[in-house]
Structure formats: C-alpha cells, structure tokens
Scaffold this motif. Structure first.
Motif, mmCIF file in Angstrom:
data_model
loop_
_atom_site.group_PDB
_atom_site.id
_atom_site.type_symbol
_atom_site.label_atom_id
_atom_site.label_comp_id
_atom_site.label_asym_id
_atom_site.label_seq_id
_atom_site.Cartn_x
_atom_site.Cartn_y
_atom_site.Cartn_z
ATOM 1 N N GLN A 14 -8.272 2.194 11.975
ATOM 2 C CA GLN A 14 -9.269 3.086 12.565
ATOM 3 C C GLN A 14 -8.706 4.500 12.714
ATOM 4 N N ASN A 15 -9.621 5.458 12.508
ATOM 5 C CA ASN A 15 -9.327 6.870 12.764
ATOM 6 C C ASN A 15 -8.007 7.314 12.130
ATOM 7 N N ILE A 16 -7.948 7.211 10.812
ATOM 8 C CA ILE A 16 -6.756 7.591 10.062
ATOM 9 C C ILE A 16 -6.999 8.920 9.358
ATOM 10 N N ARG A 17 -6.040 9.812 9.455
ATOM 11 C CA ARG A 17 -6.113 11.098 8.765
ATOM 12 C C ARG A 17 -4.811 11.347 8.012
ATOM 13 N N TYR A 18 -4.949 11.844 6.785
ATOM 14 C CA TYR A 18 -3.781 12.216 5.995
ATOM 15 C C TYR A 18 -4.186 13.377 5.099
ATOM 16 N N LEU A 23 -10.506 8.643 7.470
ATOM 17 C CA LEU A 23 -11.150 7.334 7.464
ATOM 18 C C LEU A 23 -11.500 6.948 8.890
ATOM 19 N N LYS A 24 -12.781 6.611 9.099
ATOM 20 C CA LYS A 24 -13.195 6.188 10.440
ATOM 21 C C LYS A 24 -12.736 4.774 10.726
ATOM 22 N N SER A 25 -13.031 3.826 9.814
ATOM 23 C CA SER A 25 -12.591 2.449 10.047
ATOM 24 C C SER A 25 -12.609 1.652 8.749
ATOM 25 N N ALA A 26 -11.734 0.656 8.682
ATOM 26 C CA ALA A 26 -11.684 -0.276 7.554
ATOM 27 C C ALA A 26 -11.207 -1.620 8.086
ATOM 28 N N THR A 27 -11.851 -2.686 7.629
ATOM 29 C CA THR A 27 -11.458 -4.029 8.048
ATOM 30 C C THR A 27 -11.337 -4.932 6.825
ATOM 31 N N VAL A 28 -10.386 -5.840 6.865
ATOM 32 C CA VAL A 28 -10.199 -6.854 5.831
ATOM 33 C C VAL A 28 -9.974 -8.184 6.534
ATOM 34 N N ALA A 29 -10.817 -9.175 6.225
ATOM 35 C CA ALA A 29 -10.679 -10.507 6.790
ATOM 36 C C ALA A 29 -10.553 -11.508 5.646
ATOM 37 N N THR A 30 -9.458 -12.252 5.609
ATOM 38 C CA THR A 30 -9.171 -13.174 4.504
ATOM 39 C C THR A 30 -8.822 -14.553 5.046
ATOM 40 N N GLN A 31 -9.358 -15.583 4.380
ATOM 41 C CA GLN A 31 -9.012 -16.954 4.727
ATOM 42 C C GLN A 31 -8.745 -17.753 3.463
ATOM 43 N N VAL A 32 -7.586 -18.375 3.398
ATOM 44 C CA VAL A 32 -7.223 -19.272 2.305
ATOM 45 C C VAL A 32 -7.148 -20.679 2.885
ATOM 46 N N GLN A 33 -7.886 -21.607 2.290
ATOM 47 C CA GLN A 33 -7.989 -22.943 2.869
ATOM 48 C C GLN A 33 -7.785 -24.016 1.803
ATOM 49 N N ARG A 34 -7.038 -25.068 2.169
ATOM 50 C CA ARG A 34 -6.850 -26.199 1.275
ATOM 51 C C ARG A 34 -8.130 -27.025 1.258
ATOM 52 N N SER A 35 -8.548 -27.477 0.076
ATOM 53 C CA SER A 35 -9.752 -28.293 -0.036
ATOM 54 C C SER A 35 -9.555 -29.616 0.682
ATOM 55 N N PRO A 36 -10.644 -30.227 1.207
ATOM 56 C CA PRO A 36 -10.508 -31.487 1.945
ATOM 57 C C PRO A 36 -9.808 -32.575 1.148
ATOM 58 N N ALA A 37 -10.028 -32.615 -0.166
ATOM 59 C CA ALA A 37 -9.386 -33.646 -0.991
ATOM 60 C C ALA A 37 -7.940 -33.304 -1.311
ATOM 61 N N GLU A 44 -11.756 -16.954 0.802
ATOM 62 C CA GLU A 44 -12.883 -16.143 1.260
ATOM 63 C C GLU A 44 -12.323 -14.851 1.842
ATOM 64 N N ALA A 45 -12.786 -13.731 1.329
ATOM 65 C CA ALA A 45 -12.305 -12.430 1.791
ATOM 66 C C ALA A 45 -13.476 -11.477 1.925
ATOM 67 N N ASN A 46 -13.497 -10.750 3.019
ATOM 68 C CA ASN A 46 -14.525 -9.747 3.275
ATOM 69 C C ASN A 46 -13.859 -8.446 3.705
ATOM 70 N N SER A 47 -14.329 -7.354 3.150
ATOM 71 C CA SER A 47 -13.795 -6.043 3.539
ATOM 72 C C SER A 47 -14.950 -5.085 3.788
ATOM 73 N N ARG A 48 -14.722 -4.166 4.675
ATOM 74 C CA ARG A 48 -15.759 -3.192 5.034
ATOM 75 C C ARG A 48 -15.096 -1.852 5.335
ATOM 76 N N LEU A 49 -15.682 -0.786 4.825
ATOM 77 C CA LEU A 49 -15.172 0.571 5.041
ATOM 78 C C LEU A 49 -16.299 1.442 5.569
ATOM 79 N N GLU A 50 -15.986 2.293 6.532
ATOM 80 C CA GLU A 50 -16.972 3.220 7.090
ATOM 81 C C GLU A 50 -16.410 4.631 7.131
ATOM 82 N N GLN A 51 -17.195 5.563 6.661
ATOM 83 C CA GLN A 51 -16.923 6.994 6.789
ATOM 84 C C GLN A 51 -15.546 7.397 6.271
ATOM 85 N N PHE A 52 -15.462 7.471 4.931
ATOM 86 C CA PHE A 52 -14.250 7.981 4.292
ATOM 87 C C PHE A 52 -14.575 9.295 3.608
ATOM 88 N N THR A 53 -13.705 10.291 3.759
ATOM 89 C CA THR A 53 -13.859 11.563 3.062
ATOM 90 C C THR A 53 -12.513 11.968 2.475
#
Length: 219
Positions: A14-18, A23-37, A44-53
């Motif tokens: 959040q709130n990164i400047r260089y 960049l206002k915010s960025a999130t990455v959520a990842t899950q790696v799972q063994r199959s039941p068998a 499964e991975a989801n990423s979201r970015l808001e307000q980048f210039t």
C-alpha cells in the motif's frame, strides 16, 4: 513435501512511491493445495491492483485470476486506465503443459483505446512441442471514427472511419498474417488547403517470412 497439503501466501502493498511511480494498493492471494486423492496439486491465485501511475500511464484498476490443477490452468484478467486516451483490456483462456508440450489458448481477448476496439473473433491458440510450434487465430478492429486524431494534427481536421480484420497462422519463428484494412470515406480539412478530396477503399495485406505484401484499391 510429505505432510504438506495446503500452502497459502498473501501479500499486500500500500501507498508505495518510487520516483514518478505511485501505487495505492496491490494484493496477491495464492493457495496451492494437494488433491484429495493425492495425485497432484491445484493452484488458485488472485491479484488486484488499484491506482497506479508512472511512465505516462495511469491504471485505475487491474485484476488477474489463475485456477485449476497443475498443468491445466484457467486464466483471466482485466485492466482499465489512461494512456493519452482511456483504455480497457480483458482476456480469458487456458494454459496447459506436460510431456514437453505447452498449449496456450485465449478464447476471449479485447482491447479498447479511445474509440478503437480490437477483439478476437476466433480463439488465439499457441501450441509448442519441442522445437515445433503452431499459431492460429483471428481478430477484428471494429470500425472507428478517425476524428479523435484531429487534436494531434494541428490545423488539420480528420474525419471518416477505419476498420481491419486479420487471421494468424504459421509458427512462432515464422508467423503468417493475412487481413484487410478498409476505410471510407476519409477526409482531411485544413485552413491552408481547401477542397482536399476524400478517399475510401480497401487494402488487403499479408505477412509471411518477414515480408509484408500490400495491395490497395482506393477511390
């Protein structure tokens, strides 16, 4: 590893400047799972970015999603922002691999910039096995008004429409493209030159072996 069934990773920035980038915010959520068998893993991975210039680009929002068993992943993503004019991107497809083979398929892809809209009319497929590859797909640039370009032409004013279609084939090393660009009627108006004629017509084209071939019919 033995005994590990689920691995989760969650990153937030959040709130990164260089320099000129922000960049206002960025999130990455990842899950790696063994199959039941116990026969493999899923991701499964989801990423979201808001307000980048930065670098003249402003991205108001972007999202990406990847999910499926390892070796057969569904992918999707979208982004919107501004680069001189407003733009929007969206895609969806699958990524498969195994046995020295990679298959990439985009069944949906579209790009908008200002009044221009380009989209797939047939899935874009890229197949790679060893040193061999194959491409296939088709896209269209829908008719758009050329008037928005007038702001960059000084005293000249442009009117009319332009459209294009294309089909992709060949290989990654030697792609082949066939298509057609059509316009009509296109006119240029100027305070310096009066009465410039308008034009309309079609221009079939092809790209093969690094050679571009054009033929035009304009009136």
């Amino acid at each position: 590893p033995d005994g590990l069934d689920v691995l989760q990773l969650h990153v937030v920035a959040q709130n990164i400047r260089y320099g000129e980038m922000a960049l206002k915010s960025a999130t990455v959520a990842t899950q790696v799972q063994r199959s039941p068998a116990g026969s493999g893993w899923s991701l499964e991975a989801n990423s979201r970015l808001e307000q980048f210039t930065g670098a003249g680009v402003s991205v108001t929002g972007a999202e990406a999603h990847v999910a499926g068993p390892w070796g057969d992943l569904a992918v999707s993503g979208k982004a919107a922002g501004d680069y001189v004019q407003a733009f929007a991107l969206e895609l969806g497809g699958r990524l498969r691999w195994g046995e020295d083979r990679w298959d990439v398929e985009l069944h949906q892809a579209s790009a908008r910039w200002a009044d221009m809209h380009m989209r797939l009319t047939e899935s874009l497929a890229i197949q790679m096995q060893g040193d061999q590859s194959e491409l296939r797909g088709a896209a269209i640039l829908e008719p758009f008004d050329l008037g928005f370009l007038s702001s960059s032409l000084g005293t000249y004013r442009l009117s009319g429409s332009l459209a294009a279609n294309m089909r992709l084939g060949g290989t990654l090393a030697s792609p082949e493209i066939q298509g057609e660009v059509s316009c009509g009627p296109v006119a240029i108006q100027s305070n310096v030159w009066a009465g410039l004629p308008s034009i309309e017509g079609a221009c079939p084209f092809s790209v093969s072996g690094g050679v571009v071939r054009l033929s035009a019919s304009i009136h």
